[in-house]
Design a protein around this motif. Structure first.
Motif, PDB file in Angstrom:
ATOM      1  N   SER A 187     -37.394  89.917 -16.760  1.00 28.52           N
ATOM      2  CA  SER A 187     -36.541  89.127 -15.760  1.00 28.52           C
ATOM      3  C   SER A 187     -36.589  87.498 -16.022  1.00 28.52           C
ATOM      4  O   SER A 187     -35.768  86.842 -15.758  1.00 28.52           O
ATOM      5  CB  SER A 187     -37.144  89.066 -14.567  1.00 28.52           C
ATOM      6  N   ALA A 188     -37.988  87.104 -16.638  1.00 28.51           N
ATOM      7  CA  ALA A 188     -38.095  85.565 -17.073  1.00 28.51           C
ATOM      8  C   ALA A 188     -37.177  85.186 -17.934  1.00 28.51           C
ATOM      9  O   ALA A 188     -36.716  84.086 -17.976  1.00 28.51           O
ATOM     10  CB  ALA A 188     -39.573  85.585 -17.211  1.00 28.51           C
TER      11      ALA A 188
ATOM     12  N   PHE B 243     -46.743  78.292 -15.924  1.00 27.82           N
ATOM     13  CA  PHE B 243     -48.000  79.107 -15.597  1.00 27.82           C
ATOM     14  C   PHE B 243     -47.549  80.221 -14.638  1.00 27.82           C
ATOM     15  O   PHE B 243     -48.691  81.211 -14.740  1.00 27.82           O
ATOM     16  CB  PHE B 243     -49.077  78.040 -15.010  1.00 27.82           C
ATOM     17  N   SER B 244     -46.775  80.061 -13.857  1.00 24.25           N
ATOM     18  CA  SER B 244     -46.477  81.217 -12.956  1.00 24.25           C
ATOM     19  C   SER B 244     -46.196  82.628 -13.688  1.00 24.25           C
ATOM     20  O   SER B 244     -46.863  83.600 -13.248  1.00 24.25           O
ATOM     21  CB  SER B 244     -45.280  80.646 -12.055  1.00 24.25           C
ATOM     22  N   VAL B 245     -45.318  82.401 -14.698  1.00 20.83           N
ATOM     23  CA  VAL B 245     -44.989  83.720 -15.330  1.00 20.83           C
ATOM     24  C   VAL B 245     -46.071  83.994 -16.186  1.00 20.83           C
ATOM     25  O   VAL B 245     -46.410  85.404 -16.270  1.00 20.83           O
ATOM     26  CB  VAL B 245     -43.833  83.135 -16.680  1.00 20.83           C
TER      27      VAL B 245
ATOM     28  N   CYS C  35     -36.227  79.014  -9.113  1.00 17.69           N
ATOM     29  CA  CYS C  35     -35.267  80.236  -9.726  1.00 17.69           C
ATOM     30  C   CYS C  35     -36.128  81.195 -10.535  1.00 17.69           C
ATOM     31  O   CYS C  35     -35.743  82.080 -10.425  1.00 17.69           O
ATOM     32  CB  CYS C  35     -34.487  78.985 -10.666  1.00 17.69           C
ATOM     33  N   SER C  36     -37.096  80.452 -11.342  1.00 16.23           N
ATOM     34  CA  SER C  36     -37.754  81.713 -12.088  1.00 16.23           C
ATOM     35  C   SER C  36     -38.635  82.527 -11.202  1.00 16.23           C
ATOM     36  O   SER C  36     -38.637  83.607 -11.404  1.00 16.23           O
ATOM     37  CB  SER C  36     -39.182  80.847 -12.826  1.00 16.23           C
ATOM     38  N   LEU C  37     -39.370  82.130  -9.921  1.00 17.92           N
ATOM     39  CA  LEU C  37     -39.874  83.415  -9.132  1.00 17.92           C
ATOM     40  C   LEU C  37     -38.797  84.152  -8.658  1.00 17.92           C
ATOM     41  O   LEU C  37     -39.038  85.277  -8.583  1.00 17.92           O
ATOM     42  CB  LEU C  37     -40.350  82.237  -8.146  1.00 17.92           C
TER      43      LEU C  37
END
Length: 480
Positions: free
Chosen positions: A25-26, A101-103, A336-338
């Motif tokens: 997904s990322a 860093f969230s990924v 967008c990434s989340l």
């Protein structure tokens, strides 16, 4: 990568807390974005991210508390930031992602961690956009008295909304020139300062060590003053994370991140520690101008530079506008990434012509609402909002350190060729950084001015973590 585990992995175990589709997904989210940033853009984004309004203005309070020892405070906090950037660089060079860093937190600890770190950072950036808009408007209304602050904030918002709604290369160009101006300004300041210290600048005498030893000595307010200065210095380093977010939209993400991280050391040493050393050598630390109008102005005024106040106002305005532009960009990419990883409303993640325009718009609107709150509820809601984001960057740094501690073993085992950037003294360096962060939290609890910030940020983090855990368990139930 194996399927979701209900509990976070422990150091040294198989890190398998994330669904197999998470990385996919990322990658899909980043592939939908354009790759319009060039290496020169990334280099200047990294360089400009180090030079923020916190350096030009916020450092005055630190000097007023710590005196000449502020140089040591900035060196200590700068070393911590170097370690954090090295850890983030290791993970981002191995797996570039606009969620940064969230990924990495999602891959290492679990979806709840990615959710918590990502949305906490999004709130931080959006509120910061509003604060920077207010600061920039105050400078302009000083030049044009009688004009309303809110109108200038609205104008700045509209400009950077337009910039970020267009192709990413427009954002890159804005940041390139903003950063170039900031670098030129601070470089000129350092050159003039060093010449004055050496006694070769016309009209000045070498100060020697008089300002470092006089008026109470190197540590005039004792350990308490040093601690306050240390805490002030820690929060002046915000903005370095943006380069790892932007790298996903560059021509060569791996090379871009690696180069930016490897040069972070001399940037921090030169711009922050160097500036503090020049200022406290030239100007008495207890000069009222240092805290009242800013240490850079005080130093320029001491050197007899005509129009010092206006020069610094222009530089600070550029720094604030640069930060607004970068934070709208960073907030939109994080959102967008989340969403792409199933961590937010789908509409927010729509990408049009390579730009997450809905996320840009929502992030900007949230920032403008923060500005309106500063007018509508200046005595309760707005201060609460500021306290809530006060220590978010430390929370993010902890997620970075824990993620790197867990992911490093996996990389060494599964893909050692991806370790283009390596954390120093691993795992000791990472553990020392975590211990330092814990120490900062304890110091914040000790100080009345920062205790409320820590508690409010803690409340935000707990709420987001609970929501993240609930979402993670629901997703696991559905899959089963």
């Amino acid at each position: 990568m194996s399927r979701t585990s209900a509990s976070p992995p422990t150091a040294g175990s198989e890190v398998s807390a994330v669904p197999a589709g998470s990385d996919v997904s990322a990658v899909k989210a980043d592939s939908a974005l354009t790759h319009g940033l060039k290496q020169r853009h990334l280099s200047m984004i990294a360089l400009g991210g180090v030079i923020g309004a916190g350096l030009f203005v916020g450092s005055g309070a630190g000097i007023a508390s710590a005196g000449p020892s502020i140089v040591i405070a900035y060196a200590i906090s700068g070393l911590l930031v170097m370690f954090v950037m090295r850890m983030l660089g290791e993970m981002s060079a191995a797996n570039p992602a606009s969620g940064s860093f969230s990924v990495h937190a999602e891959r290492a600890i679990g979806p709840w961690a990615g959710f918590t770190a990502g949305w906490a950072f999004w709130v931080l950036l959006c509120v910061a956009v509003g604060l920077e808009g207010i600061g920039a408007a105050k400078i302009v209304t000083g030049w044009l008295p009688g004009t309303p602050e809110w109108a200038w904030v609205a104008l700045f918002m509209a400009v950077f909304l337009g910039t970020n709604l267009a192709a990413v290369k427009n954002f890159g160009e804005f940041e390139f020139w903003f950063a170039s101006l900031k670098v030129a300004a601070i470089t000129l300041f350092l050159v003039l300062g060093v010449l004055a210290i050496l006694g070769v600048l016309p009209g000045t005498d070498a100060p020697g060590g008089a300002n470092l030893r006089g008026d109470g000595g190197f540590l005039p307010n004792g350990s308490n003053g040093f601690i306050i200065g240390l805490l002030a210095s820690v929060f002046a380093y915000g903005g370095l994370e943006t380069v790892t977010i932007a790298a996903a939209e560059s021509e060569n993400p791996v090379r871009g991140v690696a180069k930016a991280v490897r040069t972070a050391m001399w940037r921090i040493a030169l711009f922050y520690v160097g500036s503090m050393a020049v200022i406290v050598t030239l100007v008495p630390w207890d000069d009222p101008k240092v805290a009242a109008v800013g240490p850079f102005y005080a130093a320029l005024d001491h050197l007899g530079i005509s129009g010092a106040a206006e020069i610094m106002n222009v530089v600070i305005l550029i720094a604030l506008l640069s930060a607004m532009n970068a934070n709208i960009y960073g907030a939109s990419r994080m959102a967008c990434s989340l969403v792409a990883r199933g961590q937010g409303p789908k509409r927010l993640g729509r990408v049009s012509s390579g730009v997450p325009r809905t996320a840009v718009l929502v992030s900007s609107v949230f920032g403008f609402l923060c500005v309106l709150l500063s007018y509508w509820r200046p005595d309760d809601v707005f201060p609460w909002l500021l306290n809530m984001i006060g220590a978010v960057i430390l929370v993010v740094w902890i997620f970075i350190a824990v993620s790197q501690l867990l992911l490093r073993r996996r990389l060494e085992r599964e893909a050692p060729e991806k370790l283009v950037v390596r954390m120093w003294l691993f795992p000791v360096g990472t553990l020392l950084a975590l211990a330092a962060m814990a120490g900062i939290f304890l110091l914040m609890l000790r100080e009345p001015d920062t205790r409320d910030q820590l508690l409010a940020t803690g409340a935000l983090t707990v709420v987001l973590a609970v929501i993240g855990v609930v979402r993670q368990r629901r997703a696991a139930t559905v899959k089963n």
